[in-house]
Scaffold this active site. Structure first.
Site, PDB file in Angstrom:
ATOM      1  N   GLY A   1       0.832  -1.189   0.000  1.00 57.74           N
ATOM      2  CA  GLY A   1       0.000   0.000   0.000  1.00 57.74           C
ATOM      3  C   GLY A   1       0.870   1.244   0.000  1.00 57.74           C
ATOM      4  O   GLY A   1       2.072   1.195   0.300  1.00 57.74           O
ATOM      5  N   CYS A   2       0.266   2.382  -0.319  1.00 58.97           N
ATOM      6  CA  CYS A   2       1.053   3.613  -0.402  1.00 58.97           C
ATOM      7  C   CYS A   2       1.626   3.990   0.966  1.00 58.97           C
ATOM      8  O   CYS A   2       2.853   4.113   1.122  1.00 58.97           O
ATOM      9  CB  CYS A   2       0.221   4.742  -0.999  1.00 58.97           C
ATOM     10  SG  CYS A   2      -1.352   5.064  -0.182  1.00 58.97           S
ATOM     11  N   TYR A   3       0.772   4.156   1.968  1.00 59.37           N
ATOM     12  CA  TYR A   3       1.273   4.510   3.293  1.00 59.37           C
ATOM     13  C   TYR A   3       2.233   3.457   3.859  1.00 59.37           C
ATOM     14  O   TYR A   3       3.291   3.801   4.401  1.00 59.37           O
ATOM     15  CB  TYR A   3       0.107   4.710   4.261  1.00 59.37           C
ATOM     16  CG  TYR A   3      -0.811   5.861   3.957  1.00 59.37           C
ATOM     17  CD1 TYR A   3      -0.337   7.174   3.844  1.00 59.37           C
ATOM     18  CD2 TYR A   3      -2.185   5.660   3.822  1.00 59.37           C
ATOM     19  CE1 TYR A   3      -1.198   8.233   3.597  1.00 59.37           C
ATOM     20  CE2 TYR A   3      -3.053   6.713   3.579  1.00 59.37           C
ATOM     21  CZ  TYR A   3      -2.563   7.996   3.469  1.00 59.37           C
ATOM     22  OH  TYR A   3      -3.418   9.043   3.221  1.00 59.37           O
TER      23      TYR A   3
END
Length: 332
Positions: free
Chosen positions: A115-117
Site C-alpha cells: 500500500g502507499c502509506y
C-alpha cells in the site's frame, strides 16, 4: 518471446500510471481489452490466462475475483490492491524489505504490491526493528498526508470535478483506528502490536509525507539518532529507489514537500533529532502513485521479468501506446 502483460483495471488511477510507465517499451507487450469488453468476465478471463503476468489494479473484491479466474499455471500475478498483502502464499512486493526480498519477488508466482502509506512506514520501521534499535512491542503512532488521488476516482471527482470549489483543503480520516493498512504495517514492519495510524488527505493531487515520532529515553539504552540513521543507511546502501538524507542538516530550515518526488519511483527517508529533548522524527516522502503504487508495481514487474529499470518513467512517453488487435484483445 517478448513477455505479455495484462493490466486488469487499466482505467483507474493506478492502472493509468502503470500504462504510462510501460508506454514505449520494446521489451514487453501490454495486452488491453477493448472498452466494450472491460467488464466482461469471459473476456477478462481470456486475457488473464493468455498473458505472462497479470497486473491487477482493482478494488479488493474484484482483485480476489480476478485471481480466481486465473486457471493457467504459468500466469504470474501482481496484485496492487490490499486483498493479499498479509495473505499466506503471497510475496510482499517491497524489494528493499531485506537483502533477500528482491530475489523472492523475482521468482514469485504471486506478488502483493504494498500500500502507499505502508511503503513509507515499513521502509522506516523494519530496519530499526531488525537491528534491535526499536523494540517490536514499542508503542507507535504514524501520521501521514496524501494527495487526493489516494482516494482513487472519488478523490479526483471531488477535487477536480464540479465539486472542486467546495472540496475540503485538508481531511483527517480513519478516526476509528481501523484503517485497512494497519495489519499490513504491523506484519511487514515486524511489530508485535498494531500502531496508531492517522492518515489524511490534502487538497493537492499526489504525493505523501509520512512521519513517526520517537523518544530516545523509551528506546533501549544507547540508542541515538545517529544509530537509527546508520541502520537505515546500512539497509538501503546501493538501493536505486531509496535515498536517505544526511543526518545533522539544518532541520529548522527544512520543509517536507509531499510533492517533491512526484512522477518518480523514489522514496526519500530522513531522521531529524533534537538532542536537548531526546526526540527523533522519522520521515518518508514519496509519490503515492509512484513508489506507493504504480511505480512500485512496475519495479516488481521488472524483477519478475528480468527487465532493466522499467520503473524509470519516460517523461515524453504517451499515456497509451499504439495498439493492435490480438486475438480479440488489443496488444500494445
Amino acid at each position: 518471446m517478448t513477455p505479455l502483460v495484462f493490466i486488469d483495471g487499466d482505467q483507474g488511477t493506478t492502472g493509468l500510471q502503470v500504462r504510462q510507465w510501460l508506454a514505449g517499451r520494446t521489451d514487453l507487450r501490454v495486452l488491453q481489452l477493448p472498452p466494450a469488453h472491460r467488464k466482461s468476465a469471459a473476456h477478462r478471463a481470456e486475457a488473464l490466462n493468455d498473458c505472462d503476468v497479470a497486473l491487477l489494479c482493482l478494488p479488493d473484491e474484484a482483485a480476489r475475483q480476478a485471481v480466481a479466474l486465473v486457471r493457467r499455471p504459468g500466469v504470474r500475478v501482481i496484485d496492487a490492491s490490499s486483498a493479499h498483502r498479509t495473505a499466506p502464499g503471497w510475496v510482499y512486493g517491497l524489494p528493499e524489505l531485506d537483502a533477500e526480498q528482491a530475489g523472492r519477488i523475482a521468482s514469485a508466482r504471486r506478488v502483493s504490491n504494498p500500500g502507499c502509506y505502508p511503503t513509507g512506514a515499513v521502509a522506516l520501521l523494519r530496519p530499526l526493528v531488525d537491528a534491535g534499535l526499536l523494540p517490536a512491542d514499542h508503542p507507535l503512532a504514524i501520521h501521514a498526508v496524501s494527495g487526493y488521488s489516494g482516494r482513487g476516482r472519488a478523490g479526483l471527482d471531488d477535487h477536480e470535478g464540479a465539486a472542486a470549489a467546495t472540496a475540503a483543503p485538508f481531511q483527517v480520516y480513519g478516526l476509528g483506528l481501523q484503517h485497512k493498512h494497519v495489519p499490513e504495517i504491523q506484519q511487514h514492519a515486524g511489530l508485535a502490536h498494531a500502531p496508531v495510524f492517522v492518515p489524511a488527505y490534502g487538497h493537492y493531487r499526489q504525493g505523501i509525507v509520512l512521519t513517526i515520532a520517537l523518544h530516545l529515553r523509551l528506546l533501549p539504552a544507547g540508542v541515538t539518532a545517529a544509530r537509527l540513521h546508520a541502520a537505515l543507511a546500512a539497509r538501503y546502501a546501493g538501493q536505486a529507489c531509496i535515498e536517505l538524507q544526511p543526518l545533522g542538516a539544518d532541520a529548522d530550515a527544512q520543509r517536507l514537500d509531499p510533492r517533491a518526488l512526484n512522477g518518480s519511483n523514489r522514496l526519500r527517508l530522513a531522521v531529524f533529532t533534537q538532542e536537548r529533548t531526546g526526540q527523533v522524527l522519522l520521515s518518508a516522502v514519496f509519490d503515492n502513485l509512484g513508489k506507493g503504487a504504480a511505480g512500485g508495481a512496475v519495479q516488481n514487474l521488472g524483477l519478475m521479468l528480468g527487465l532493466s529499470a522499467p520503473w524509470q518513467l519516460q517523461a515524453e512517453a504517451p499515456a497509451q501506446a499504439q495498439a493492435q488487435t490480438h486475438g480479440g484483445l488489443l496488444a500494445a
